[in-house]
Design an enzyme around this catalytic site. Structure first.
Site, mmCIF file in Angstrom:
data_model
loop_
_atom_site.group_PDB
_atom_site.id
_atom_site.type_symbol
_atom_site.label_atom_id
_atom_site.label_comp_id
_atom_site.label_asym_id
_atom_site.label_seq_id
_atom_site.Cartn_x
_atom_site.Cartn_y
_atom_site.Cartn_z
ATOM 1 N N PHE A 77 48.093 43.422 39.805
ATOM 2 C CA PHE A 77 49.124 44.040 38.955
ATOM 3 C C PHE A 77 50.275 44.664 39.748
ATOM 4 O O PHE A 77 51.343 44.903 39.197
ATOM 5 C CB PHE A 77 48.490 45.119 38.047
ATOM 6 C CG PHE A 77 48.249 46.444 38.732
ATOM 7 C CD1 PHE A 77 49.297 47.350 38.914
ATOM 8 C CD2 PHE A 77 47.001 46.784 39.226
ATOM 9 C CE1 PHE A 77 49.095 48.558 39.570
ATOM 10 C CE2 PHE A 77 46.792 47.985 39.876
ATOM 11 C CZ PHE A 77 47.834 48.877 40.061
ATOM 12 N N LYS B 2 48.055 32.367 37.690
ATOM 13 C CA LYS B 2 47.538 33.315 36.684
ATOM 14 C C LYS B 2 47.987 34.712 37.095
ATOM 15 O O LYS B 2 47.449 35.304 38.028
ATOM 16 C CB LYS B 2 46.016 33.290 36.594
ATOM 17 C CG LYS B 2 45.551 34.085 35.364
ATOM 18 C CD LYS B 2 44.163 34.655 35.481
ATOM 19 C CE LYS B 2 44.088 35.940 36.214
ATOM 20 N NZ LYS B 2 44.768 37.107 35.583
ATOM 21 N N GLU C 193 46.905 40.201 33.943
ATOM 22 C CA GLU C 193 47.070 40.361 32.497
ATOM 23 C C GLU C 193 47.750 41.683 32.151
ATOM 24 O O GLU C 193 48.200 41.887 31.032
ATOM 25 C CB GLU C 193 45.719 40.226 31.773
ATOM 26 C CG GLU C 193 44.650 41.252 32.142
ATOM 27 C CD GLU C 193 43.835 40.892 33.397
ATOM 28 O OE1 GLU C 193 44.394 40.228 34.306
ATOM 29 O OE2 GLU C 193 42.663 41.295 33.466
ATOM 30 N N ARG C 194 47.825 42.598 33.146
ATOM 31 C CA ARG C 194 48.486 43.881 32.857
ATOM 32 C C ARG C 194 50.001 43.786 33.035
ATOM 33 O O ARG C 194 50.737 44.592 32.491
ATOM 34 C CB ARG C 194 47.912 44.969 33.775
ATOM 35 C CG ARG C 194 46.539 45.406 33.287
ATOM 36 C CD ARG C 194 45.925 46.438 34.179
ATOM 37 N NE ARG C 194 45.172 45.836 35.253
ATOM 38 C CZ ARG C 194 44.590 46.514 36.230
ATOM 39 N NH1 ARG C 194 44.692 47.818 36.261
ATOM 40 N NH2 ARG C 194 43.910 45.905 37.169
ATOM 41 N N SER D 158 41.493 43.394 44.251
ATOM 42 C CA SER D 158 40.569 44.367 44.835
ATOM 43 C C SER D 158 39.490 43.655 45.662
ATOM 44 O O SER D 158 39.214 42.466 45.447
ATOM 45 C CB SER D 158 39.924 45.174 43.712
ATOM 46 O OG SER D 158 39.258 44.295 42.835
ATOM 47 N N CYS E 53 49.196 47.839 48.540
ATOM 48 C CA CYS E 53 48.025 47.606 49.404
ATOM 49 C C CYS E 53 48.338 48.054 50.821
ATOM 50 O O CYS E 53 47.452 48.133 51.656
ATOM 51 C CB CYS E 53 47.625 46.151 49.384
ATOM 52 S SG CYS E 53 48.895 45.113 50.049
HETATM 53 P P1 NAD Z 1 41.890 43.237 40.457
HETATM 54 O O1 NAD Z 1 40.930 42.778 41.502
HETATM 55 O O2 NAD Z 1 41.369 44.062 39.339
HETATM 56 O O3 NAD Z 1 42.586 41.959 39.763
HETATM 57 C C1 NAD Z 1 43.207 40.954 40.502
HETATM 58 C C2 NAD Z 1 43.160 39.648 39.717
HETATM 59 O O4 NAD Z 1 41.812 39.252 39.533
HETATM 60 C C3 NAD Z 1 43.779 39.749 38.332
HETATM 61 O O5 NAD Z 1 44.537 38.586 38.098
HETATM 62 C C4 NAD Z 1 42.578 39.837 37.398
HETATM 63 O O6 NAD Z 1 42.808 39.231 36.155
HETATM 64 C C5 NAD Z 1 41.495 39.097 38.155
HETATM 65 N N1 NAD Z 1 40.165 39.670 37.963
HETATM 66 C C6 NAD Z 1 39.849 40.984 37.776
HETATM 67 N N2 NAD Z 1 38.521 41.135 37.689
HETATM 68 C C7 NAD Z 1 37.974 39.902 37.854
HETATM 69 C C8 NAD Z 1 36.635 39.419 37.882
HETATM 70 N N3 NAD Z 1 35.607 40.237 37.727
HETATM 71 N N4 NAD Z 1 36.435 38.102 38.061
HETATM 72 C C9 NAD Z 1 37.476 37.264 38.230
HETATM 73 N N5 NAD Z 1 38.768 37.662 38.219
HETATM 74 C C10 NAD Z 1 39.020 38.972 38.020
HETATM 75 O O7 NAD Z 1 43.078 43.973 41.224
HETATM 76 P P2 NAD Z 1 44.290 44.818 40.606
HETATM 77 O O8 NAD Z 1 43.780 46.116 40.073
HETATM 78 O O9 NAD Z 1 45.126 43.974 39.722
HETATM 79 O O10 NAD Z 1 45.154 45.101 41.934
HETATM 80 C C11 NAD Z 1 44.940 46.193 42.776
HETATM 81 C C12 NAD Z 1 44.103 45.794 43.969
HETATM 82 O O11 NAD Z 1 44.726 44.733 44.675
HETATM 83 C C13 NAD Z 1 43.960 46.929 44.987
HETATM 84 O O12 NAD Z 1 42.635 46.942 45.462
HETATM 85 C C14 NAD Z 1 44.920 46.534 46.092
HETATM 86 O O13 NAD Z 1 44.609 47.051 47.364
HETATM 87 C C15 NAD Z 1 44.801 45.052 46.066
HETATM 88 N N6 NAD Z 1 45.953 44.405 46.675
HETATM 89 C C16 NAD Z 1 45.789 43.857 47.903
HETATM 90 C C17 NAD Z 1 46.861 43.258 48.540
HETATM 91 C C18 NAD Z 1 46.713 42.660 49.907
HETATM 92 O O14 NAD Z 1 47.657 42.077 50.373
HETATM 93 N N7 NAD Z 1 45.582 42.800 50.559
HETATM 94 C C19 NAD Z 1 48.104 43.217 47.896
HETATM 95 C C20 NAD Z 1 48.228 43.787 46.637
HETATM 96 C C21 NAD Z 1 47.139 44.377 46.032
#
Ligand code: NAD
Length: 489
Positions: A150, A174, A177-178, A227, A282
């Protein structure tokens, strides 16, 4: 309820047959901006079939022709940068200046991918044996999938998409969704470039779509950012199905402040790192490790800056920090601040229970500083993903580096100093893939890889630059003998 968003499949905007929808909410005003469908596996399959059919044609399109669409996209992104930035601020909450900065980073990746004719060249050796030559060719993989988080709705898909398609692949995005609105605009712009139908597709949804991507036999490679628990899951399921995967995960970024650092500069940069984008980067600084005397000078200065940061709606003038993404995030962050206090830290600056005039319902947490955080405590290890900076004090740089290297994550580590020797030692020893020296957000430019380590990355080849080209191509080696019958050997 706002407008119901559509998917973009095979060059058409299609209404989803989803039975479930989520509201897309402006986190500052809590206004409902749109309704996003949680698409089904069958809809993902339609996109994969279209992308696979298009791949047969697209891979035969010369790279020099493929990049013409990217040049057009770059011009359109520039032209619509302000609109895109407003959309990012509305759905994600960051300030307009931060949103514009995000789109600049997206555009940078388009620019780099325009160099694909050179970047995806192979190499060759003549006469590996008498009269025999050997050639390495890079070929595209086929259909690829991009799953985004997001916090950077405009930038993160661009760490992958321009390289994927410039290399001759087709792709399915994809978005989170937020925050699905920014990619809707990007798809409209892509359509205006004349890009053939099916090269880039968009399917809105959540885990159902992700799982369908991970299991789909036509999808060859998966790029994920989010995450750590989900990154680990995506990586293992993609690998179990024989796919390539690059999965960027969470972070807990430490920054060392040495006593010889320029404290005024360090404070300014650190405030932006810890509180910029409401700490939802991140690459946000999460822990400041002060060494020796920096304990006093830096602590006082950063506390002042944290207290005076202007918090509000990102579209309003003069605002330096917006809200966090959801009410759940707000209460999770506030709970973690309390956890820190319960574990013995002092809440030096407390951003909880923030009410911003005119936006009383918004999901705001003001900048927060926890002092004397115990390195063994849970708060010292947990990714907070909000505007919270934890302070710890150590006597030497060696102790500070050892503490950094004991952490679970390896996304970024930074050092503030005026000593070249300390800088070199840190660069050499710190176990993180992105290093900042007198830099607070060490975000690699598009022509460098985004090099997370440890639990911040699962895979071998990172996003951006040359590594993206390697990820989105497979090597083919040809050994050839052509007898020259007209000559006597
Ligand atoms: P998230 O893991 O909740 O979601 C990321 C994506 O995965 C979304 O598209 C979501 O729909 C999907 N998703 C969520 N739960 C899932 C599941 N159980 N099974 C399959 N798909 C699923 O992350 P978020 O809250 O959207 O983003 C924040 C996180 O992203 C933080 O931990 C941040 O550190 C990380 N991040 C990392 C980087 C990097 O470069 N390392 C960059 C940006 C964000």
């Amino acid at each position: 309820m706002g407008a119901v968003l559509r998917n973009y499949i095979n060059g058409e905007w299609v209404a989803s047959s989803a039975t479930e929808h989520l509201n897309v909410i402006n986190p500052a005003t809590t206004a409902v901006l749109a309704s996003v469908p949680l698409s089904s596996a069958a809809e993902l399959d339609q996109a994969a079939q279209a992308a696979a059919a298009t791949f047969a044609i697209w891979r035969r399109t010369p790279a020099t022709d493929r990049i013409q669409y990217l040049f057009k996209l770059k011009a359109l992104l520039e032209e619509h940068l302000d609109d895109l930035a407003r959309t990012i601020t509305q759905e994600c909450g960051k300030t307009l200046a931060e949103s514009k900065g995000e789109m600049r980073r997206a555009i940078e990746n388009v620019e780099v991918a325009c160099g694909i004719p050179l970047m995806m060249q192979g190499y060759n050796s003549e006469d590996i044996a008498r009269g025999i030559d050997e050639i390495m060719i890079r070929q595209p993989l086929g259909v690829t999938a991009i799953i985004a988080p997001f916090n950077f709705p405009g930038m993160i898909p661009f760490w992958f998409m321009p390289y994927a398609i410039a290399c001759g692949n087709t792709t399915i995005i994809k978005p989170s969704e937020r925050v699905p609105l920014t990619m809707q605009t990007v798809m409209h712009l892509l359509a205006q470039t004349g890009l053939p139908a099916g090269v880039v597709n968009l399917v809105n949804g959540n885990k159902t779509v992700v799982d369908a991507m991970l299991d789909h036999p036509l999808i060859r490679a998966v790029s994920f950012v989010g995450s750590t628990p989900v990154a680990r899951y995506v990586y293992s399921r993609a690998a179990a199905n024989g796919k390539r995967a690059q999965c960027q995960g969470g972070a807990k970024n430490p920054v060392i402040v040495l006593p010889d650092a320029d404290i005024a500069m360090t404070t300014r940069i650190m405030a932006d790192s810890a509180f910029g984008c409401a700490g939802q980067r991140c690459l946000a600084a999460s822990i400041a490790l002060t060494v020796g005397e920096a304990r006093h000078t830096f602590t006082d200065a950063i506390a002042d800056v944290a207290r005076s940061r202007v918090v509000g709606y990102g579209l309003d003038d003069g605002v330096q920090m917006g809200p966090v993404i959801t009410a759940q995030s707000q209460s999770r962050i506030e709970g973690l601040i309390q956890k820190g206090a319960d574990e013995g830290a002092t809440v030096l600056v407390d951003g909880r229970q923030s009410k911003i005039p005119s936006y009383e319902q918004g999901y705001f947490v003001r900048p927060t500083i926890l002092q004397n955080v115990d390195p063994a405590s849970e708060i010292a290890r947990t990714e907070i993903f909000g505007p919270v900076l934890s302070l710890m004090h150590l006597e030497t740089i060696d102790e500070a580096i050892a503490l950094i290297n004991s952490g679970q994550y390896g996304n970024m580590a930074c050092l503030f100093t005026s000593s070249g020797a300390a800088a070199r030692k840190f660069r050499y020893e710190a176990e993180a893939g992105n290093i900042g020296i007198n830099i607070g957000v060490a975000a690699p430019m598009a022509f460098f890889p985004f090099s997370g380590w440890k639990d911040s990355f699962f895979g071998d080849l990172h996003g951006q630059g040359h590594q993206a080209v390697e990820f989105f191509t497979q090597t083919k080696v040809v050994v050839e003998r052509w007898q020259d019958w007209s000559r006597q050997f």
